[in-house]
Design a protein around this motif. Structure first.
Motif, PDB file in Angstrom:
ATOM      1  N   ARG A   3       0.767  -1.202  -0.054  1.00 53.64           N
ATOM      2  CA  ARG A   3       0.057  -0.168  -0.001  1.00 53.64           C
ATOM      3  C   ARG A   3       0.929   1.244   0.087  1.00 53.64           C
ATOM      4  NH1 ARG A   3      -5.495   0.997   2.096  1.00 53.64           N
ATOM      5  NH2 ARG A   3      -5.430   3.048   3.086  1.00 53.64           N
ATOM      6  N   SER A   4       0.364   2.558  -0.593  1.00 56.62           N
ATOM      7  CA  SER A   4       0.921   3.644  -0.544  1.00 56.62           C
ATOM      8  C   SER A   4      -0.054   4.668  -0.200  1.00 56.62           C
ATOM      9  CB  SER A   4       1.793   3.848  -2.051  1.00 56.62           C
ATOM     10  OG  SER A   4       2.420   5.014  -1.992  1.00 56.62           O
ATOM     11  N   GLU A   5       0.244   5.832   0.397  1.00 51.71           N
ATOM     12  CA  GLU A   5      -0.518   6.660   0.706  1.00 51.71           C
ATOM     13  C   GLU A   5      -0.043   8.075   0.578  1.00 51.71           C
ATOM     14  OE1 GLU A   5      -1.412   5.848   5.035  1.00 51.71           O
ATOM     15  OE2 GLU A   5      -2.964   4.121   4.501  1.00 51.71           O
ATOM     16  N   ALA A   6      -1.190   9.129   0.309  1.00 53.64           N
ATOM     17  CA  ALA A   6      -0.806  10.428   0.138  1.00 53.64           C
ATOM     18  C   ALA A   6      -1.743  11.229   0.715  1.00 53.64           C
ATOM     19  CB  ALA A   6      -0.481  10.751  -1.415  1.00 53.64           C
ATOM     20  N   PRO A  69       4.383   1.962  -8.249  1.00 52.92           N
ATOM     21  CA  PRO A  69       4.733   2.826  -8.634  1.00 52.92           C
ATOM     22  C   PRO A  69       3.756   3.464  -9.977  1.00 52.92           C
ATOM     23  CG  PRO A  69       6.766   1.411  -8.433  1.00 52.92           C
ATOM     24  CD  PRO A  69       5.184   0.728  -8.222  1.00 52.92           C
ATOM     25  N   GLY A  70       3.350   2.725 -10.714  1.00 46.91           N
ATOM     26  CA  GLY A  70       2.386   2.760 -11.806  1.00 46.91           C
ATOM     27  C   GLY A  70       0.934   3.472 -11.159  1.00 46.91           C
ATOM     28  N   LEU A  71       0.810   2.658 -10.121  1.00 44.54           N
ATOM     29  CA  LEU A  71      -0.667   3.244  -9.544  1.00 44.54           C
ATOM     30  C   LEU A  71      -0.405   4.721  -9.137  1.00 44.54           C
ATOM     31  CD1 LEU A  71      -1.626  -0.192  -7.734  1.00 44.54           C
ATOM     32  CD2 LEU A  71      -3.014   1.154  -9.769  1.00 44.54           C
ATOM     33  N   GLU A  72       0.743   4.896  -8.482  1.00 42.84           N
ATOM     34  CA  GLU A  72       0.963   6.019  -7.821  1.00 42.84           C
ATOM     35  C   GLU A  72       0.869   7.256  -8.877  1.00 42.84           C
ATOM     36  OE1 GLU A  72       3.857   4.824  -4.092  1.00 42.84           O
ATOM     37  OE2 GLU A  72       4.646   5.660  -6.024  1.00 42.84           O
ATOM     38  N   ASP A  73       1.583   6.843 -10.245  1.00 43.14           N
ATOM     39  CA  ASP A  73       1.752   7.740 -11.222  1.00 43.14           C
ATOM     40  C   ASP A  73       0.636   8.125 -11.691  1.00 43.14           C
ATOM     41  OD1 ASP A  73       3.620   9.242 -13.025  1.00 43.14           O
ATOM     42  OD2 ASP A  73       2.865   7.597 -14.436  1.00 43.14           O
ATOM     43  N   VAL A  74      -0.260   7.421 -12.235  1.00 40.93           N
ATOM     44  CA  VAL A  74      -1.569   7.504 -12.918  1.00 40.93           C
ATOM     45  C   VAL A  74      -2.418   8.474 -11.883  1.00 40.93           C
ATOM     46  CG1 VAL A  74      -2.866   5.411 -12.162  1.00 40.93           C
ATOM     47  CG2 VAL A  74      -3.212   6.787 -14.552  1.00 40.93           C
ATOM     48  N   VAL A  75      -2.729   8.241 -10.628  1.00 40.75           N
ATOM     49  CA  VAL A  75      -3.559   8.917  -9.882  1.00 40.75           C
ATOM     50  C   VAL A  75      -2.988  10.258  -9.503  1.00 40.75           C
ATOM     51  CG1 VAL A  75      -4.496   8.924  -7.552  1.00 40.75           C
ATOM     52  CG2 VAL A  75      -4.433   6.848  -8.632  1.00 40.75           C
ATOM     53  N   GLY A  76      -1.560  10.221  -9.042  1.00 41.75           N
ATOM     54  CA  GLY A  76      -1.009  11.432  -8.859  1.00 41.75           C
ATOM     55  C   GLY A  76      -0.874  12.548  -9.930  1.00 41.75           C
ATOM     56  N   ARG A  77      -0.585  11.988 -11.119  1.00 37.49           N
ATOM     57  CA  ARG A  77      -0.264  12.669 -12.240  1.00 37.49           C
ATOM     58  C   ARG A  77      -1.710  13.596 -12.629  1.00 37.49           C
ATOM     59  NH1 ARG A  77      -0.193  10.376 -17.314  1.00 37.49           N
ATOM     60  NH2 ARG A  77      -0.086   8.355 -15.963  1.00 37.49           N
ATOM     61  N   HIS A  78      -2.732  12.603 -12.801  1.00 38.60           N
ATOM     62  CA  HIS A  78      -4.109  13.356 -13.010  1.00 38.60           C
ATOM     63  C   HIS A  78      -4.436  14.300 -12.166  1.00 38.60           C
ATOM     64  CE1 HIS A  78      -4.202   9.835 -16.233  1.00 38.60           C
ATOM     65  NE2 HIS A  78      -5.072  10.760 -16.476  1.00 38.60           N
ATOM     66  N   ASN A  96       6.116   0.018   3.183  1.00 32.31           N
ATOM     67  CA  ASN A  96       7.526  -0.796   3.276  1.00 32.31           C
ATOM     68  C   ASN A  96       8.647   0.401   3.636  1.00 32.31           C
ATOM     69  OD1 ASN A  96       7.885   0.433   0.733  1.00 32.31           O
ATOM     70  ND2 ASN A  96       8.400  -1.408  -0.035  1.00 32.31           N
ATOM     71  N   GLY A  97       8.212   1.501   3.768  1.00 26.31           N
ATOM     72  CA  GLY A  97       9.177   2.621   4.009  1.00 26.31           C
ATOM     73  C   GLY A  97      10.092   3.112   2.829  1.00 26.31           C
ATOM     74  N   GLU A  98       9.878   2.755   1.700  1.00 29.89           N
ATOM     75  CA  GLU A  98      10.416   3.279   0.404  1.00 29.89           C
ATOM     76  C   GLU A  98       9.564   4.741   0.124  1.00 29.89           C
ATOM     77  OE1 GLU A  98       9.952   0.585  -2.780  1.00 29.89           O
ATOM     78  OE2 GLU A  98      11.397  -1.018  -1.943  1.00 29.89           O
ATOM     79  N   ALA A  99      10.566   5.426  -0.576  1.00 32.69           N
ATOM     80  CA  ALA A  99      10.093   6.764  -0.757  1.00 32.69           C
ATOM     81  C   ALA A  99       9.124   6.291  -2.265  1.00 32.69           C
ATOM     82  CB  ALA A  99      10.999   7.447  -1.299  1.00 32.69           C
ATOM     83  N   GLY A 100       7.924   7.035  -2.261  1.00 29.53           N
ATOM     84  CA  GLY A 100       6.830   6.991  -3.266  1.00 29.53           C
ATOM     85  C   GLY A 100       7.395   8.012  -4.503  1.00 29.53           C
ATOM     86  N   HIS A 101       6.639   8.304  -5.343  1.00 31.71           N
ATOM     87  CA  HIS A 101       6.474   9.430  -6.412  1.00 31.71           C
ATOM     88  C   HIS A 101       5.993  10.540  -5.460  1.00 31.71           C
ATOM     89  CE1 HIS A 101       7.000   7.260 -10.099  1.00 31.71           C
ATOM     90  NE2 HIS A 101       6.409   6.185  -9.763  1.00 31.71           N
ATOM     91  N   VAL A 102       6.688  11.717  -6.245  1.00 32.70           N
ATOM     92  CA  VAL A 102       6.210  13.195  -5.862  1.00 32.70           C
ATOM     93  C   VAL A 102       5.641  13.709  -6.987  1.00 32.70           C
ATOM     94  CG1 VAL A 102       6.815  15.255  -4.681  1.00 32.70           C
ATOM     95  CG2 VAL A 102       7.824  13.299  -3.853  1.00 32.70           C
ATOM     96  N   HIS A 103       4.395  14.247  -6.871  1.00 31.15           N
ATOM     97  CA  HIS A 103       4.020  14.794  -8.095  1.00 31.15           C
ATOM     98  C   HIS A 103       3.564  16.402  -7.831  1.00 31.15           C
ATOM     99  CE1 HIS A 103       3.182  11.003 -10.230  1.00 31.15           C
ATOM    100  NE2 HIS A 103       2.930  10.670  -9.071  1.00 31.15           N
ATOM    101  N   ARG A 104       4.023  17.066  -8.598  1.00 32.77           N
ATOM    102  CA  ARG A 104       3.687  18.754  -8.461  1.00 32.77           C
ATOM    103  C   ARG A 104       3.756  19.490  -9.923  1.00 32.77           C
ATOM    104  NH1 ARG A 104       8.293  18.190  -5.510  1.00 32.77           N
ATOM    105  NH2 ARG A 104       7.286  19.086  -3.777  1.00 32.77           N
ATOM    106  N   ASN A 105       3.146  20.497 -10.187  1.00 35.73           N
ATOM    107  CA  ASN A 105       3.108  21.057 -11.228  1.00 35.73           C
ATOM    108  C   ASN A 105       4.298  21.915 -11.374  1.00 35.73           C
ATOM    109  OD1 ASN A 105       2.712  22.256 -13.578  1.00 35.73           O
ATOM    110  ND2 ASN A 105       0.684  23.246 -13.413  1.00 35.73           N
ATOM    111  N   ASP A 106       5.273  21.439 -12.210  1.00 30.10           N
ATOM    112  CA  ASP A 106       6.490  22.303 -12.401  1.00 30.10           C
ATOM    113  C   ASP A 106       6.562  23.646 -13.431  1.00 30.10           C
ATOM    114  OD1 ASP A 106       7.784  21.081 -10.067  1.00 30.10           O
ATOM    115  OD2 ASP A 106       8.243  19.471 -11.337  1.00 30.10           O
ATOM    116  N   GLU A 107       5.412  23.391 -14.023  1.00 34.19           N
ATOM    117  CA  GLU A 107       5.296  24.536 -15.169  1.00 34.19           C
ATOM    118  C   GLU A 107       4.989  25.793 -14.602  1.00 34.19           C
ATOM    119  OE1 GLU A 107       2.824  23.131 -18.124  1.00 34.19           O
ATOM    120  OE2 GLU A 107       3.427  21.081 -18.249  1.00 34.19           O
ATOM    121  N   PRO A 108       5.238  26.845 -15.035  1.00 30.05           N
ATOM    122  CA  PRO A 108       5.017  28.380 -14.757  1.00 30.05           C
ATOM    123  C   PRO A 108       3.487  28.536 -14.782  1.00 30.05           C
ATOM    124  CG  PRO A 108       6.476  28.428 -16.691  1.00 30.05           C
ATOM    125  CD  PRO A 108       6.466  26.952 -16.417  1.00 30.05           C
TER     126      PRO A 108
END
Length: 111
Positions: A3-6, A69-78, A96-108
């Motif tokens: 599991r991964s949470e945000a 990672p794929g689940l984090e990516d699709v949910v976070g990105r959208h 499990n203590g591993e770092a997950g994806h971080v999603h943010r809008n980096d465009e101006p």
């Protein structure tokens, strides 16, 4: 199941969860209840849960470890794309203590 949470800080968690479920529902099974403030996204490789808290949208994804990672990516990105104006940030934390994806809008920002 792994599991991964945000926790996504926003004053409009229900609005974003409903938008995410409606968008994803075009390709997968998705539901959102304004009444309970909860929803689910059912992917072939796992599931995501959405919960509107008073000051945040709580996200969780579950699936086999190699699919997190794929689940984090699709949910976070959208979600970040929908929340560009509010500068939403989705930072995943795996059980499990591993770092997950971080999603943010980096465009101006435009305007």
């Amino acid at each position: 199941m792994p599991r991964s949470e945000a926790r996504v800080a926003t004053d409009r968690p229900g609005r974003y969860a409903k938008q995410l479920a409606a968008h994803m529902g075009r390709k997968i099974e998705a539901d959102w209840s304004d009444e309970t403030g909860r929803g689910t996204l059912t992917f072939r490789i796992g599931t995501a849960t959405l919960e509107a808290a008073p000051d945040a949208l709580l996200l969780a994804v579950e699936g086999e470890a190699e699919n997190l990672p794929g689940l984090e990516d699709v949910v976070g990105r959208h979600l970040v794309r929908f929340g560009t104006r509010d500068e939403l940030v989705v930072e995943w934390h795996r059980d499990n203590g591993e770092a997950g994806h971080v999603h943010r809008n980096d465009e101006p920002a435009e305007g």
